[in-house]
Scaffold this motif. Sequence first.
Motif, PDB file in Angstrom:
ATOM      1  N   UNK A 169       4.092  40.115  24.391  1.00 12.48           N
ATOM      2  CA  UNK A 169       4.587  40.425  25.734  1.00 12.48           C
ATOM      3  C   UNK A 169       3.441  40.536  26.732  1.00 12.48           C
ATOM      4  N   UNK A 170       2.344  41.148  26.314  1.00 17.06           N
ATOM      5  CA  UNK A 170       1.183  41.280  27.208  1.00 17.06           C
ATOM      6  C   UNK A 170       0.539  39.917  27.464  1.00 17.06           C
ATOM      7  N   UNK A 171       0.609  39.032  26.469  1.00 21.05           N
ATOM      8  CA  UNK A 171       0.125  37.662  26.677  1.00 21.05           C
ATOM      9  C   UNK A 171       1.001  36.947  27.707  1.00 21.05           C
ATOM     10  N   UNK A 172       2.329  37.148  27.625  1.00 25.83           N
ATOM     11  CA  UNK A 172       3.239  36.554  28.608  1.00 25.83           C
ATOM     12  C   UNK A 172       2.947  37.093  30.003  1.00 25.83           C
ATOM     13  N   UNK A 173       2.664  38.378  30.107  1.00 23.54           N
ATOM     14  CA  UNK A 173       2.315  38.988  31.389  1.00 23.54           C
ATOM     15  C   UNK A 173       1.041  38.368  31.952  1.00 23.54           C
ATOM     16  N   UNK A 174       0.093  38.097  31.077  1.00 23.98           N
ATOM     17  CA  UNK A 174      -1.173  37.479  31.484  1.00 23.98           C
ATOM     18  C   UNK A 174      -0.950  36.079  32.045  1.00 23.98           C
ATOM     19  N   UNK A 175      -0.150  35.280  31.350  1.00 19.69           N
ATOM     20  CA  UNK A 175       0.120  33.905  31.806  1.00 19.69           C
ATOM     21  C   UNK A 175       0.865  33.927  33.135  1.00 19.69           C
ATOM     22  N   UNK A 176       1.895  34.757  33.237  1.00 15.76           N
ATOM     23  CA  UNK A 176       2.687  34.820  34.469  1.00 15.76           C
ATOM     24  C   UNK A 176       1.830  35.241  35.656  1.00 15.76           C
ATOM     25  N   UNK A 177       0.974  36.213  35.444  1.00 16.62           N
ATOM     26  CA  UNK A 177       0.099  36.682  36.528  1.00 16.62           C
ATOM     27  C   UNK A 177      -0.869  35.586  36.950  1.00 16.62           C
ATOM     28  N   UNK A 178      -1.431  34.865  35.976  1.00 14.09           N
ATOM     29  CA  UNK A 178      -2.351  33.768  36.291  1.00 14.09           C
ATOM     30  C   UNK A 178      -1.660  32.665  37.088  1.00 14.09           C
ATOM     31  N   UNK A 179      -0.355  32.522  36.907  1.00 18.11           N
ATOM     32  CA  UNK A 179       0.398  31.500  37.640  1.00 18.11           C
ATOM     33  C   UNK A 179       0.862  31.994  39.012  1.00 18.11           C
ATOM     34  N   UNK A 180       0.527  33.214  39.317  1.00 19.74           N
ATOM     35  CA  UNK A 180       0.897  33.751  40.621  1.00 19.74           C
ATOM     36  C   UNK A 180       2.294  34.317  40.692  1.00 19.74           C
ATOM     37  N   UNK A 181       2.922  34.496  39.551  1.00 20.31           N
ATOM     38  CA  UNK A 181       4.252  35.088  39.540  1.00 20.31           C
ATOM     39  C   UNK A 181       4.152  36.596  39.711  1.00 20.31           C
ATOM     40  N   UNK A 182       5.123  37.152  40.396  1.00 22.41           N
ATOM     41  CA  UNK A 182       5.185  38.599  40.574  1.00 22.41           C
ATOM     42  C   UNK A 182       6.075  39.192  39.483  1.00 22.41           C
ATOM     43  N   UNK A 183       5.527  40.211  38.798  1.00 18.30           N
ATOM     44  CA  UNK A 183       6.266  40.868  37.716  1.00 18.30           C
ATOM     45  C   UNK A 183       6.674  42.258  38.184  1.00 18.30           C
ATOM     46  N   UNK A 184       7.961  42.590  38.192  1.00 14.91           N
ATOM     47  CA  UNK A 184       9.099  41.890  37.569  1.00 14.91           C
ATOM     48  C   UNK A 184       9.946  41.075  38.545  1.00 14.91           C
ATOM     49  N   UNK A 185       9.508  40.932  39.817  1.00 12.46           N
ATOM     50  CA  UNK A 185      10.365  40.266  40.816  1.00 12.46           C
ATOM     51  C   UNK A 185      10.656  38.815  40.435  1.00 12.46           C
ATOM     52  N   UNK A 186       9.633  38.090  39.959  1.00 14.79           N
ATOM     53  CA  UNK A 186       9.833  36.684  39.597  1.00 14.79           C
ATOM     54  C   UNK A 186      10.163  36.488  38.119  1.00 14.79           C
ATOM     55  N   UNK A 187       9.725  37.401  37.293  1.00 20.64           N
ATOM     56  CA  UNK A 187       9.939  37.273  35.848  1.00 20.64           C
ATOM     57  C   UNK A 187       9.931  38.656  35.217  1.00 20.64           C
ATOM     58  N   UNK A 188      10.988  38.974  34.477  1.00 19.91           N
ATOM     59  CA  UNK A 188      11.032  40.223  33.721  1.00 19.91           C
ATOM     60  C   UNK A 188      10.499  39.983  32.313  1.00 19.91           C
ATOM     61  N   UNK A 189       9.764  40.958  31.795  1.00 27.55           N
ATOM     62  CA  UNK A 189       9.174  40.850  30.450  1.00 27.55           C
ATOM     63  C   UNK A 189       9.387  42.167  29.716  1.00 27.55           C
ATOM     64  N   UNK A 190       9.809  42.063  28.457  1.00 25.42           N
ATOM     65  CA  UNK A 190       9.959  43.248  27.622  1.00 25.42           C
ATOM     66  C   UNK A 190       9.422  42.937  26.234  1.00 25.42           C
ATOM     67  N   UNK A 191       8.760  43.920  25.625  1.00 23.67           N
ATOM     68  CA  UNK A 191       8.148  43.722  24.317  1.00 23.67           C
ATOM     69  C   UNK A 191       8.801  44.557  23.237  1.00 23.67           C
ATOM     70  N   UNK A 192       8.047  44.770  22.158  1.00 25.00           N
ATOM     71  CA  UNK A 192       8.539  45.540  21.015  1.00 25.00           C
ATOM     72  C   UNK A 192       7.330  46.160  20.320  1.00 25.00           C
ATOM     73  N   UNK A 193       7.355  47.454  20.071  1.00 25.37           N
ATOM     74  CA  UNK A 193       6.353  48.249  19.332  1.00 25.37           C
ATOM     75  C   UNK A 193       5.978  49.516  20.087  1.00 25.37           C
ATOM     76  N   UNK A 194       5.661  49.364  21.385  1.00 23.32           N
ATOM     77  CA  UNK A 194       5.121  50.446  22.207  1.00 23.32           C
ATOM     78  C   UNK A 194       3.756  50.896  21.706  1.00 23.32           C
ATOM     79  N   UNK A 195       2.841  49.927  21.598  1.00 23.21           N
ATOM     80  CA  UNK A 195       1.446  50.256  21.314  1.00 23.21           C
ATOM     81  C   UNK A 195       0.847  50.899  22.569  1.00 23.21           C
ATOM     82  N   UNK A 196      -0.271  51.611  22.482  1.00 22.05           N
ATOM     83  CA  UNK A 196      -0.853  52.282  23.654  1.00 22.05           C
ATOM     84  C   UNK A 196      -1.073  51.365  24.848  1.00 22.05           C
ATOM     85  N   UNK A 197      -1.447  50.115  24.604  1.00 22.70           N
ATOM     86  CA  UNK A 197      -1.718  49.191  25.703  1.00 22.70           C
ATOM     87  C   UNK A 197      -0.490  48.919  26.552  1.00 22.70           C
ATOM     88  N   UNK A 198       0.701  49.124  25.994  1.00 22.71           N
ATOM     89  CA  UNK A 198       1.926  48.870  26.755  1.00 22.71           C
ATOM     90  C   UNK A 198       2.028  49.790  27.958  1.00 22.71           C
TER      91      UNK A 198
END
Length: 361
Positions: A273-302
């Motif tokens: 999920x954090x990788x998806x956030x990285x790609x979307x941000x690099x493409x200039x997408x606004x999160x979550x307005x342009x793309x919603x992302x949700x992951x699984x685990x809830x590691x500290x980095x989340x």
Amino acid sequence: MKSPKIQPRSNVASDQPITPVENHSTGRVTINDVARVAEVSVSTVSKVVNGRYGVAPTTITRVHQVIDDLGYETSLVASSMRSSQTNIIGILVAEFEPFALELLNGISATLRGTKYDLMAYAGNLSPEGHVGWERRSLSRLGGTLIDGAIIVTPTVEIPNGSVPVVAIDPQAGADTPLTVDVDNSVGAAKATEHLISLGHRRIGHIRGRDDLKSSQLREEGYRQALENAGLELDEQLIQAGDYQHDTALEATQRLLDMPQPPTAIFAANDISALAALEVATDRGLSIPEDLSIIGFDDIPAAAQSTPMLSTVRQPLHDMGGHAVKMLLALLQGEEVSESQQLPAVLVLRDTTAPVATRQSN
């Protein structure tokens, strides 16, 4: 010239420091060094080290002082051969990534106050490669260095071996040891249902490892949630991520390059999920307005990402604790017949929002 006469050393413990003595051939302090400095026999040192009877209290005190001052360490292998126990539990991981480290916290906290020490061992760093690392690790450690093992995300089935084993996030085969995991299918369904409730209809999924039960169940939960909502699934919206950052980067690129890209992505773990956030941000997408992302685990980095990641929480600390309790029961000769499954909890933060009007049309 005569050598100076050496006065016998008293058996009463002294406050004076002792100069360390090393075996020059190996650089290690040996039991012979301890015996020589303490002016006792090697058998007496052995009795003290192994807690045997027949040694005067003052001698025991003296030997322990010499051991401390010289930094003498007994051989775990030799000790285990004598006693058939090392009082060490092994936590075997492929690598020390965030998921495994959070489990380690729970494992070490639960072991605190017991007679057991913890050995953390990364088995995927050897030249032999990724698949089968846990069997190689058990072969090297089991029966000589560890009394039992907790294995995190094994790549192959783990049959009964030389030591008791509990697996966390088990492999999908039929022949598995006792396991600890969460309700992956329900957790994934909750994540997907949340996105559907926000108006998303094209929801991408970045899968986990094909061989892991958790990955298969999370995809099942995703598919079931879409079916329950009456949504037709476009199979191209499911991309392989392998639970790895770099693979998830490529999966996200493929999803966003589709003629009709998804308006939301459910990733099978937070790293993806954090990788998806990285790609979307690099493409200039606004999160979550342009793309919603949700992951699984809830590691500290989340909770530390910008924006903070919505996810499904695995109680990793508790999972590690449950695995320890099950393993300790096995080591004590108790019968443990049931694996443990803990509930998954939806954690909503800042990366999910209602689908934008311009995207839903």
